[in-house]
Design a protein around this motif. Structure first.
Motif: not given
Length: 218
Positions: A19-27, A160-166, A178-184
Motif C-alpha cells: 500500500x503506497x504511503x508517503x512517510x519515510x524510513x524509521x530507525x 524499522x518498517x517504512x511507509x515508502x512503497x516498494x 536497496x531503494x533511496x529510502x533504505x539508503x537514506x
C-alpha cells in the motif's frame, strides 16, 4: 557497560499487498556501537536453494556497500546453531548471531515469512538473530530470498518498517535491491563521519569562497 537490563525487539516480515504511503524510513533508537554486525548462517541452510550461502551474505553486503554509511557486516561462516541456540528460544544472548531457516515453525511465524529478534541493553545492540519461514514458504527464487534477507538484516541493523512503497524495508514483500529510502535510513542510522563535507559556496562582492573544496572565483 551495565548489561543487567535487556530489551528484546521482535520484527516480522509479512507477505501482504503493498500500500503506497508517503512517510519515510524509521530507525530504532538503539543501534550497534561500534557500527558492526557479525553473524553466522546455520550450516543446514534451506533445502529449497543451493545458493543460500552466497545470497544471504550478498544481501548483507548490499547494506555495507552504501557509501554514505559506516555500517559494517561480517559473515563469520556457518554454525550448527539454529532455533535452539537463538534468542527466539532463550531470550538470552549466547555470543552467536545466527541466521537460520525454521522448517517446523518453532518460531511461530503466523503469516510472516521472516522474523528477526534483537537484544540490547538500552545503550547498544548486543545480539540479533534472524529466522526465515521454511515451513510454509519456498525459497527457490533467488530474488525473493535476497529481498527477504535484506529486509530482515535491515531489522538486525536497526531499520524499522517504512511507509515508502516498494522499499526493501516496507512491511511486506517489496524491493530486492536497496531503494533511496533504505539508503537514506541506513545513512541516518550510521552516517559516514569520514566523508568529506559538501562544498558550501558563499559570495562577497563577486568573489566565491568554497568550504570543503578548492576556492574559486565567479
Amino acid at each position: 557497560m551495565n548489561r543487567g537490563v535487556r530489551r528484546l525487539l521482535l520484527s516480522l516480515f509479512a507477505w501482504l499487498a503493498l500500500v503506497p504511503a508517503a512517510y519515510p524510513f524509521s530507525i530504532d533508537t538503539v543501534l550497534w556501537n561500534p557500527p558492526l554486525w557479525e553473524y553466522n548462517i546455520n550450516a543446514t541452510g534451506t533445502p529449497d536453494n543451493a545458493n543460500e550461502f552466497t545470497i544471504v551474505p550478498a544481501a548483507g553486503q548490499a547494506w555495507e556497500d552504501v557509501n554514505t554509511s559506516e555500517i559494517n557486516l561480517t559473515y563469520l561462516g556457518t554454525t550448527p546453531k539454529a532455533y535452539a541456540g537463538s534468542l527466539f528460544a532463550t531470550s538470552t544472548e549466547d555470543g552467536t548471531d545466527v541466521f537460520f531457516w525454521d522448517e517446523t515453525n518453532q518460531v511461530g511465524f503466523g503469516s510472516a515469512v521472516g522474523r528477526s529478534m534483537t537484544i540490547d541493553d538500552f545503550v547498544a545492540r548486543i545480539e540479533s538473530d534472524v529466522a526465515l519461514n521454511g515451513q510454509s514458504t519456498t525459497w527457490n527464487n533467488d530474488a525473493t530470498l535476497r529481498g527477504v534477507s535484506m529486509h530482515e538484516i535491515g531489522h538486525s541493523l536497526g531499520m524499522e518498517h517504512t511507509g515508502a512503497a516498494f522499499a526493501v524495508m516496507t512491511a511486506s514483500l517489496g524491493a530486492t535491491t536497496l531503494q533511496q529510502d533504505d539508503i537514506d535510513g541506513i545513512t541516518a542510522a550510521y552516517p559516514d563521519t569520514t566523508a568529506p563535507a559538501a562544498p558550501v559556496i558563499t559570495t562577497n562582492g563577486g568573489l566565491a569562497f568554497q568550504v570543503g573544496g578548492n576556492p574559486g572565483t565567479v
